[in-house]
Design a protein around this motif. Structure first.
Motif, PDB file in Angstrom:
ATOM      1  N   SER A  63     -28.365  82.187 -62.341  1.00 24.28           N
ATOM      2  CA  SER A  63     -29.668  82.689 -61.896  1.00 24.28           C
ATOM      3  C   SER A  63     -30.086  83.886 -62.747  1.00 24.28           C
ATOM      4  N   VAL A  64     -31.358  83.899 -63.066  1.00 25.63           N
ATOM      5  CA  VAL A  64     -31.919  84.973 -63.868  1.00 25.63           C
ATOM      6  C   VAL A  64     -32.153  86.167 -62.961  1.00 25.63           C
ATOM      7  N   ASP A  65     -31.835  87.360 -63.422  1.00 24.81           N
ATOM      8  CA  ASP A  65     -32.108  88.512 -62.564  1.00 24.81           C
ATOM      9  C   ASP A  65     -33.362  89.246 -63.015  1.00 24.81           C
ATOM     10  N   TYR A  66     -33.699  90.262 -62.239  1.00 23.33           N
ATOM     11  CA  TYR A  66     -34.955  90.962 -62.473  1.00 23.33           C
ATOM     12  C   TYR A  66     -35.001  91.601 -63.857  1.00 23.33           C
TER      13      TYR A  66
ATOM     14  N   ALA B 217     -41.002  79.640 -62.991  1.00 16.91           N
ATOM     15  CA  ALA B 217     -40.616  78.530 -63.860  1.00 16.91           C
ATOM     16  C   ALA B 217     -39.377  78.895 -64.678  1.00 16.91           C
ATOM     17  N   HIS B 218     -39.354  80.127 -65.180  1.00 15.01           N
ATOM     18  CA  HIS B 218     -38.216  80.608 -65.963  1.00 15.01           C
ATOM     19  C   HIS B 218     -36.926  80.528 -65.154  1.00 15.01           C
TER      20      HIS B 218
ATOM     21  N   PHE C 176     -35.942  76.864 -64.551  1.00 14.01           N
ATOM     22  CA  PHE C 176     -35.488  76.210 -65.768  1.00 14.01           C
ATOM     23  C   PHE C 176     -34.070  76.637 -66.112  1.00 14.01           C
ATOM     24  N   GLU C 177     -33.834  77.965 -66.068  1.00 18.60           N
ATOM     25  CA  GLU C 177     -32.507  78.471 -66.408  1.00 18.60           C
ATOM     26  C   GLU C 177     -31.452  77.950 -65.443  1.00 18.60           C
ATOM     27  N   TRP C 178     -31.833  77.861 -64.176  1.00 13.71           N
ATOM     28  CA  TRP C 178     -30.877  77.388 -63.172  1.00 13.71           C
ATOM     29  C   TRP C 178     -30.509  75.935 -63.419  1.00 13.71           C
ATOM     30  N   ARG C 179     -31.510  75.122 -63.751  1.00 15.97           N
ATOM     31  CA  ARG C 179     -31.253  73.711 -63.993  1.00 15.97           C
ATOM     32  C   ARG C 179     -30.379  73.536 -65.233  1.00 15.97           C
ATOM     33  N   LYS C 180     -30.629  74.373 -66.245  1.00 13.20           N
ATOM     34  CA  LYS C 180     -29.951  74.196 -67.527  1.00 13.20           C
ATOM     35  C   LYS C 180     -28.538  74.772 -67.501  1.00 13.20           C
TER      36      LYS C 180
ATOM     37  N   ARG D  64     -37.342  78.430 -50.773  1.00 17.55           N
ATOM     38  CA  ARG D  64     -37.371  78.650 -52.206  1.00 17.55           C
ATOM     39  C   ARG D  64     -38.795  79.004 -52.659  1.00 17.55           C
ATOM     40  N   PRO D  65     -38.945  80.043 -53.477  1.00 15.53           N
ATOM     41  CA  PRO D  65     -40.288  80.422 -53.927  1.00 15.53           C
ATOM     42  C   PRO D  65     -40.994  79.282 -54.645  1.00 15.53           C
TER      43      PRO D  65
END
Ligand SMILES: [Zn+2]
Length: 459
Positions: free
Chosen positions: A48-51, A36-37, A40-44, A97-98
């Motif tokens: 992309s959030v990394d590990y 979800a994180h 959400f970050e991608w949409r906003k 996509r996961p």
């Protein structure tokens, strides 16, 4: 050092089971939170959030949700890592996509560090069979009884707890470091050894082996022929039962029963296939010292036909190919041959073209590439051979340095390890255990201990 995976069945008590179920639920929620994180970050922000961002957020996350404080931090990192691996595969275009995972589809969690988090005790270990023992999960405070049968044991580096819902059974899967086997060859060149076998994988005959003296073919067991009608019938039964609709109705117990029946059938089919694969590969590994195979592209081979009248045919072919399980078969042959100190040679299909080359004179015939061309006759030298046998023979010839038309063979060619070019983005689950918490954003870990020095690429 070689790495192997051993799976034990766990026998938790009622109280222990509750703890295990709770931990599984918490890991599932964490997994979904990470997905979800990222979404959400991608949409906003379109970033992309990394590990590492997610990993470094874990301590704060644990403070917010005290339930997680009882769980080992490295296991939470491993769950975050699962999301990272899933996203990496997605970004590379290998996977879809996961998704958010329901508890039903969530298998379990991992202890990535062998030095902390869990302890293994093997109770009765004879020389070649480890039968039962105990595994202690420190964070949950449970000591679980386990059973399994193996020929060897070593130092466990990771431990994964798995739940199989349709069986209602728990398993512990360890990756084990075992000491390297005595090399069969020593300093000798591998070609001093006579027992080379090449095998070609096919559809009707699953395996065609050639060992320099004669051919051996193993037919496709076609488990799907036996199981597909049964599964089809069971799914038809399932359709007539009351299925679950989110927020509206619960599944009827008949639906659940029918659903269980389907998963049991599928599990049975895959167990039968696995058993067959083990028998075949054990026999190959016990008879020969050098195994030669083609580089496989199962995904490409089993791609769906897009349209046209061949669609159905291709689907049938794919089913037959997948039923053999080439990928797993290849892997099993590889680890079994390496475990006894043998050699596994992978032929470069594009360079050698085993299915288009004449084994006797080496001429490449483009028209042989067609799959419908089952029997090959060489125009140049008049050599006649069935397709699968021909390509097995070419592969054997290449390994034994006897293939005409290809210049030099394995001896004069530089052997290169096939795993040296793998450089993963943020490392695998196993490395997580050895990894310190890092603030840096762009660290690349080279896969250092994945070396298998006796894997060569020829061609
Ligand atoms: Zn020829």
């Amino acid at each position: 050092m070689t790495n192997r995976r051993l799976t034990f069945r766990l026998y938790p008590t009622k109280v222990q089971k509750e703890k295990l179920f709770l931990a599984r639920k918490l890991h599932q929620l964490l997994y979904n939170a990470c997905v979800a994180h990222r979404r959400f970050e991608w949409r906003k922000t379109r970033r992309s959030v990394d590990y590492f961002t997610q990993q470094n957020a874990l301590p704060g996350f644990r403070q917010q949700w005290p339930d997680y404080q009882q769980l080992n931090l490295t296991t939470l990192q491993a769950t975050v890592k699962r999301v990272d691996l899933a996203y990496n595969a997605f970004l590379k275009g290998i996977r879809k996509r996961p998704k958010f995972k329901s508890i039903r589809n969530y298998s379990g969690w991992t202890y990535p560090d062998g030095r902390q988090g869990f302890k293994v005790q093997i109770e009765c270990s004879q020389k070649y069979a480890v039968n039962c023992g105990w595994v202690t999960l420190n964070d949950l405070g449970v000591r679980l009884r386990m059973r399994g049968r193996f020929k060897y044991w070593g130092k466990p580096t990771t431990c994964t707890i798995v739940y199989r819902p349709h069986k209602d059974e728990w398993y512990a899967s360890f990756s084990i470091k075992t000491s390297e086997p005595e090399p069969l060859f020593g300093s000798k060149s591998p070609l001093d050894y006579e027992s080379i076998v090449a095998f070609d994988l096919g559809c009707e005959t699953a395996l065609t082996c050639y060992d320099g003296y004669g051919f051996d073919s193993i037919s496709n067991p076609r488990f799907d022929r036996e199981f597909a009608p049964k599964i089809k019938q069971a799914s038809r039964q399932l359709k007539r039962k009351q299925r679950p609709i989110k927020g509206k109705q619960k599944a009827s117990s008949r639906w659940k029963k029918a659903n269980r029946k389907i998963s049991k059938l599928k599990a049975k089919q895959s167990a039968r296939r696995k058993d067959w694969q083990h028998k075949i590969t054990t026999e190959i590994a016990s008879c020969y010292d050098i195994v030669v195979t083609e580089k496989l592209n199962v995904r490409g081979m089993t791609r769906k036909a897009k349209k046209g009248k061949r669609k159905k045919q291709k689907a049938g072919l794919n089913r037959a190919l997948l039923d053999v399980g080439f990928g797993a078969l290849n892997q099993m042959a590889l680890y079994k041959i390496l475990a006894k100190g043998g050699l596994h040679i992978t032929i470069d299909t594009k360079k050698v073209k085993p299915s288009q080359r004449c084994p006797r004179c080496g001429t490449v015939h483009k028209e042989w590439a067609k799959l419908s061309n089952r029997y090959h006759i060489c125009d140049d030298c008049g050599f006649e051979i069935p397709r699968d046998q021909g390509s097995a023979m070419v592969m054997w010839n290449v390994a034994a340095d006897r293939q005409p038309g290809l210049g030099t063979g394995l001896v004069n060619r530089r052997c290169s390890s096939s795993t040296d070019s793998t450089c993963k983005h943020t490392g695998s689950m196993r490395q997580l255990g050895q990894m310190k918490r890092s603030k840096s954003q762009s660290v690349d870990f080279v896969d250092g201990d994945l070396e298998t020095p006796s894997v060569y690429t020829a061609g």
